[in-house]
Design an enzyme around this catalytic site. Sequence first.
Site, short mmCIF file in Angstrom:
data_model
loop_
_atom_site.label_atom_id
_atom_site.label_comp_id
_atom_site.label_asym_id
_atom_site.label_seq_id
_atom_site.Cartn_x
_atom_site.Cartn_y
_atom_site.Cartn_z
CG ASP A 290 -2.19 -0.73 1.05
OD1 ASP A 290 -2.50 -1.07 -0.11
OD2 ASP A 290 -2.89 -0.97 2.05
CE LYS B 190 2.64 4.23 -9.46
NZ LYS B 190 4.07 4.53 -9.73
#
Length: 411
Positions: free
Chosen positions: A201, A223
């Site tokens: 994260d 992403k």
Amino acid sequence: MAAEHPAYPVGLRLTGRRVVVLGGGQVAQRRLPALIAAGADIHLISPTATPSVEAMADGGELTWTKRPYADGDLADAWYALIATGDHTANEAASAEAERHRVWCVRSDDADAATAWTPATGRSEGVTVAVLTTSAAGRDPRHTAAVRDAIVEGLRDGTLVAPHHRTRATGVSLVGGGPGDPDLITVRGRRLLAEADVVIADRLGPRDLLDELPPHVEVIDAAKIPYGRFMAQEAINNALIEHAKQGKAVVRLKGGDPYVFGRGMEEAIALEAEGVPYTVVPGISSSISVPGAAGIPVTHRGVAHEFTVVSGHVAPDDERSLVDWPALAKLRGTLVVLMGVDKIGRIAETLIAHGRSAGTPVALIQEGTTAAQRRVDATLETVEEAVRTHEVRPPAVIVIGDVVTVGPRPAA
């Protein structure tokens, strides 16, 4: 006479076997827990004992005979720890141990003993025991330092021993703590060192990623392409896909996986796919960040409770599950996570339902990291303070009188 040869190391299996401990002082207090953990049938012989040793006896972990040593006490023993303050009694007990061929440790005279206690530590099923090579060269502090260095290296992953048997694969949901890489748990750090894939994260302790071996694949969760999937579904699928390839996967989260971390959503998804997983709790920013900024979430005479809430949706948002009017009536500490951009409406709601406008508020941005900063305000002024000081997430907001009870820690 000091032994001329090094001691022969061996692991004693003492489960259910009689072990006699003479003396109930500090030495016994330090040594007894390991003997209890080994499952030994422990008989303590001593007229007195420290409160901790007495508690072990009261709890049924050992049998205590309240008298000095007497000849015959070591009969049928497999192992003896002699640790009384009476040198004459120690000599007599040592002689009895020799006659009965009982391995004997002496706290007052290691050279006269037939066994030495190693400096011992444990990490994930491995016991590390360190002995000096001879009685003449015994240096307990150095031995303990060597033990500590090895155990610490195994725990934090800096000393990596390759696995020569099939390694368990699956997913570890690891809480990385509030941001400072030193505040991840020992187990979490070790699992990182053993990972094949790390899905991290944004709020996880980023510095830890730089320590990973080159072969480890690091994936930024923010992403992950998710196309027709929602972001969380895409993360779940990435965890499942890599784990099913036989890889050891670490899902590295900020704080604790189950404190607004969606850890249970991931656990449910893994369970549904039959993927083994483990949860490694982390230090939650809700208590650690205020502490790092000099704020206790509870304090005698000031706050007897604290409540942690998510501020990611405003009080007037129909999606909110928080009973803000009820929170306004509490006298304790309120800790708000993910609430920087909603703090104005949160403050208005608390004031409207009875919380004093002068209630102290602290905003701690990027807590426990080198960029940590603290901004103080009140419920009445906090919205303006956020604008004036350009407070940005991640930040923990503390509301209550605990904000002003103590000095700030040195920067």
